[in-house]
Scaffold this motif. Structure first.
Motif, PDB file in Angstrom:
ATOM      1  N   GLU A   1      36.071  22.073 -49.623  1.00  0.00           N
ATOM      2  CA  GLU A   1      36.115  23.421 -50.177  1.00  0.00           C
ATOM      3  C   GLU A   1      35.310  24.361 -49.281  1.00  0.00           C
ATOM      4  O   GLU A   1      34.694  23.941 -48.308  1.00  0.00           O
ATOM      5  CB  GLU A   1      35.531  23.417 -51.594  1.00  0.00           C
ATOM      6  N   GLY A   2      35.322  25.653 -49.627  1.00  0.00           N
ATOM      7  CA  GLY A   2      34.499  26.598 -48.895  1.00  0.00           C
ATOM      8  C   GLY A   2      35.294  27.668 -48.183  1.00  0.00           C
ATOM      9  O   GLY A   2      36.505  27.805 -48.374  1.00  0.00           O
ATOM     10  N   ILE A   3      34.596  28.432 -47.341  1.00  0.00           N
ATOM     11  CA  ILE A   3      35.171  29.551 -46.603  1.00  0.00           C
ATOM     12  C   ILE A   3      35.515  29.096 -45.195  1.00  0.00           C
ATOM     13  O   ILE A   3      34.723  28.425 -44.533  1.00  0.00           O
ATOM     14  CB  ILE A   3      34.186  30.737 -46.534  1.00  0.00           C
TER      15      ILE A   3
ATOM     16  N   VAL B   1      38.396  33.886 -45.836  1.00  0.00           N
ATOM     17  CA  VAL B   1      39.500  33.248 -46.561  1.00  0.00           C
ATOM     18  C   VAL B   1      39.004  31.921 -47.118  1.00  0.00           C
ATOM     19  O   VAL B   1      38.452  31.093 -46.395  1.00  0.00           O
ATOM     20  CB  VAL B   1      40.703  33.018 -45.629  1.00  0.00           C
ATOM     21  N   ARG B   2      39.206  31.726 -48.411  1.00  0.00           N
ATOM     22  CA  ARG B   2      38.722  30.527 -49.086  1.00  0.00           C
ATOM     23  C   ARG B   2      39.752  29.400 -49.006  1.00  0.00           C
ATOM     24  O   ARG B   2      40.953  29.640 -49.134  1.00  0.00           O
ATOM     25  CB  ARG B   2      38.419  30.842 -50.555  1.00  0.00           C
ATOM     26  N   ARG B   3      39.278  28.207 -48.791  1.00  0.00           N
ATOM     27  CA  ARG B   3      40.162  27.030 -48.861  1.00  0.00           C
ATOM     28  C   ARG B   3      40.658  26.867 -50.299  1.00  0.00           C
ATOM     29  O   ARG B   3      39.870  26.978 -51.243  1.00  0.00           O
ATOM     30  CB  ARG B   3      39.395  25.773 -48.454  1.00  0.00           C
TER      31      ARG B   3
ATOM     32  N   ILE C   1      46.482  37.830 -38.817  1.00  0.00           N
ATOM     33  CA  ILE C   1      45.440  38.818 -39.060  1.00  0.00           C
ATOM     34  C   ILE C   1      44.158  38.391 -38.344  1.00  0.00           C
ATOM     35  O   ILE C   1      43.720  37.247 -38.459  1.00  0.00           O
ATOM     36  CB  ILE C   1      45.192  38.984 -40.574  1.00  0.00           C
ATOM     37  N   ALA C   2      43.587  39.314 -37.594  1.00  0.00           N
ATOM     38  CA  ALA C   2      42.361  39.100 -36.815  1.00  0.00           C
ATOM     39  C   ALA C   2      42.516  37.995 -35.778  1.00  0.00           C
ATOM     40  O   ALA C   2      41.525  37.465 -35.286  1.00  0.00           O
ATOM     41  CB  ALA C   2      41.176  38.785 -37.736  1.00  0.00           C
ATOM     42  N   GLY C   3      43.756  37.655 -35.434  1.00  0.00           N
ATOM     43  CA  GLY C   3      43.991  36.617 -34.442  1.00  0.00           C
ATOM     44  C   GLY C   3      43.632  35.230 -34.928  1.00  0.00           C
ATOM     45  O   GLY C   3      43.570  34.288 -34.125  1.00  0.00           O
ATOM     46  N   LEU C   4      43.430  35.071 -36.231  1.00  0.00           N
ATOM     47  CA  LEU C   4      43.058  33.780 -36.796  1.00  0.00           C
ATOM     48  C   LEU C   4      44.287  33.069 -37.342  1.00  0.00           C
ATOM     49  O   LEU C   4      45.194  33.697 -37.889  1.00  0.00           O
ATOM     50  CB  LEU C   4      42.041  33.969 -37.930  1.00  0.00           C
ATOM     51  N   VAL C   5      44.316  31.748 -37.220  1.00  0.00           N
ATOM     52  CA  VAL C   5      45.475  30.981 -37.697  1.00  0.00           C
ATOM     53  C   VAL C   5      45.267  30.670 -39.179  1.00  0.00           C
ATOM     54  O   VAL C   5      45.154  29.523 -39.596  1.00  0.00           O
ATOM     55  CB  VAL C   5      45.655  29.702 -36.860  1.00  0.00           C
ATOM     56  N   GLN C   6      45.221  31.757 -39.975  1.00  0.00           N
ATOM     57  CA  GLN C   6      44.927  31.626 -41.404  1.00  0.00           C
ATOM     58  C   GLN C   6      45.930  32.384 -42.264  1.00  0.00           C
ATOM     59  O   GLN C   6      46.640  31.797 -43.072  1.00  0.00           O
ATOM     60  CB  GLN C   6      43.491  32.115 -41.676  1.00  0.00           C
TER      61      GLN C   6
ATOM     62  N   CYS D   1      49.552  32.257 -41.774  1.00  0.00           N
ATOM     63  CA  CYS D   1      49.972  30.968 -41.221  1.00  0.00           C
ATOM     64  C   CYS D   1      49.914  29.813 -42.210  1.00  0.00           C
ATOM     65  O   CYS D   1      50.804  28.950 -42.247  1.00  0.00           O
ATOM     66  CB  CYS D   1      49.131  30.645 -39.996  1.00  0.00           C
ATOM     67  N   ILE D   2      48.853  29.749 -43.024  1.00  0.00           N
ATOM     68  CA  ILE D   2      48.668  28.593 -43.905  1.00  0.00           C
ATOM     69  C   ILE D   2      49.771  28.538 -44.957  1.00  0.00           C
ATOM     70  O   ILE D   2      50.435  27.501 -45.135  1.00  0.00           O
ATOM     71  CB  ILE D   2      47.272  28.636 -44.545  1.00  0.00           C
TER      72      ILE D   2
END
Length: 468
Positions: free
Chosen positions: A240-242, A249-251, A398-403, A406-407
């Protein structure tokens, strides 16, 4: 045309195969070059004393969010994507930043100050590919000794500028590097060879692989791939966590998994049960990827969740699943992935997310259809359905993050893959749009797509979502 299953599925670390694993591999290659005799040594006997790196195109625009700079540092320290310990990466990078030196095993220490010697050049793209990078080595007096341009062409594949030209020439001539029994370069050729030989796609792919390695090596390698995928799912369901990167973005995978487990134990009716399990498996993988964990390119890191999710679905919901079925799935999926890569692209920086999640969904649909007993024609149909309904999908993290997005996109890709396989198996293999036409459409669409939507984070959700 032959692309090994072990080239399609490569064990490495997140968050991106093209922006993390590729640059790390390029740095490894540059270290090897320095020790080789493949460049003219100066008559003065000057030795390499310092290294500088510049990142271009998509690598420059989204490299910070994708961990590209970190990957270059790790690669210059001799760390490889399939061997680096994710728990040690921060300490290695911190050591380089403090000392201003890189100390790869077997080399002398080289000067390397990340703040000044690692440049994110957003103004000057390199001509060969959107993911370009330049590595340069200098003597103690600052004279340039050797320079190489590398391109990360998707899925962790890295080539020099010369190799890229040769690769494109071979592709144009439809010539592969290796001699194999069934050298299909298109879906049409694949189906024709299957009809003539009476073999399944998995059997033809196995014959091609076994022309390069023993059956034992092939099967143990396939086991390693699935074990790495399965372990990634299990890790993602427990944490869990950020996620890192600043978006906060939270898991969610563990929370969703706990709720599904509760429903399962209580025997509550859930009409979306299969979709929910598919989604949580895919999200678990891509949350691990976003956190820089151990993942398998399938065919990329950004799309790494689709195939593991559908294999785990196969284990979960198909009572007749077995080890051979998983092998056949992976071989079939790799065959489709090889055709897509040969005739179009699996790189988000080249064709958008249709080349990543779209390709993954096509591969997953084909693999799942194969283990459901589909004919080669039905398998080709399954791949086409899944790919067709990802055409035009942009890559705008967003922000170049694979989040984000993508998820969740992987979760929906897995759902589409299962639906495509089910539709195809219920048909007779005859359909209106051939897979080859769909792949060519993806290539043309990617060519026409604005650079804003090809992993540069300069368009789409990346600019229309306000960061709070």
């Amino acid at each position: 045309m032959f692309l090994s299953v072990f080239d399609v599925f490569k064990i490495g670390v997140g968050p991106s195969s093209s922006h993390t694993m590729g640059p790390m591999t390029a740095a490894n290659r540059f270290l090897e070059l320095i020790l080789s005799n493949e460049w003219p040594r100066p008559s003065t006997g000057a030795q390499v004393a310092a290294i500088k790196v510049s990142l271009h195109g998509s690598l420059a625009h989204t490299g910070i969010g994708h961990g590209t700079g970190r990957a270059v540092i790790l690669g210059l320290m001799g760390e490889a994507p399939d061997k680096v310990d994710p728990d040690r990466m921060d300490a290695i990078i911190e050591g380089v930043e403090k000392s201003g030196r890189i100390t790869p095993e077997g080399h002398p220490a080289y000067q390397f100050q990340p703040k000044t010697d690692l440049i994110f050049d957003k103004k000057q793209p390199l001509p060969g590919h959107a993911n370009g990078m330049t590595f340069s080595a200098y003597d103690k007096d600052g004279r340039l000794l050797v320079k190489r341009i590398y391109y990360s062409v998707g899925g962790g594949f890295v080539v020099t500028d010369t190799e890229l030209e040769q690769m494109r020439a071979r592709k144009k001539a439809s010539q592969g590097t290796y001699k194999v029994p069934y050298p299909f370069a298109s879906a049409k050729q694949m189906l024709e060879m299957a009809e003539r030989s009476g073999l399944s796609i998995a059997q033809m792919k196995r014959a091609n692989e076994e022309s390069q390695r023993s059956r034992e090596e092939l099967d143990s390698g396939l086991d390693r791939i699935w074990e790495a995928m399965r372990s990634c799912i299990e890790r993602g369901l427990k944490v869990e966590g950020i996620m890192p990167g600043g978006l906060n973005v939270r898991r969610r995978a563990k929370h969703i998994h706990d709720k599904l487990q509760e429903e399962w134990r209580s025997n509550r009716v859930n009409p979306l049960l299969a979709n929910d399990w598919l989604s949580v498996y895919a999200m678990a993988v891509n949350e691990e990827n976003a956190a820089g964990g151990r993942v398998v390119t399938a065919p990329t890191n950004g799309a790494a969740g689709v195939i593991p999710a559908t294999i785990r679905y196969y284990e979960h919901f198909h009572e007749d699943w077995d080890r051979k079925g998983i092998h056949d799935y992976l071989l079939t999926a790799a065959a489709i992935g090889g055709i897509i890569k040969h005739n179009a692209s699996i790189s988000g920086a080249e064709v958008g997310c249709q080349g990543e999640v779209g390709s993954a969904a096509a591969m997953a649909a084909a693999g799942l259809a194969a283990v459901m007993g589909a004919t080669p024609a039905q398998i080709e149909n399954a791949a086409e359905i899944a790919l067709e309904h990802h055409l035009g999908m942009t890559c705008d993290p967003i922000a170049g993050l694979v989040q984000v997005p993508c998820i969740e996109r992987n979760a929906l890709g897995a759902v589409k893959a299962v639906t495509a396989a089910s539709l195809a198996v219920k048909g007779d293999g005859q359909h209106f749009v051939p897979l080859d036409a769909c792949i060519e459409t993806m290539r043309q669409t990617g060519y026409d797509m604005s650079e804003k939507y090809k992993e540069t984070s300069t368009g789409g959700l990346a600019v229309n979502v306000v960061e709070c």
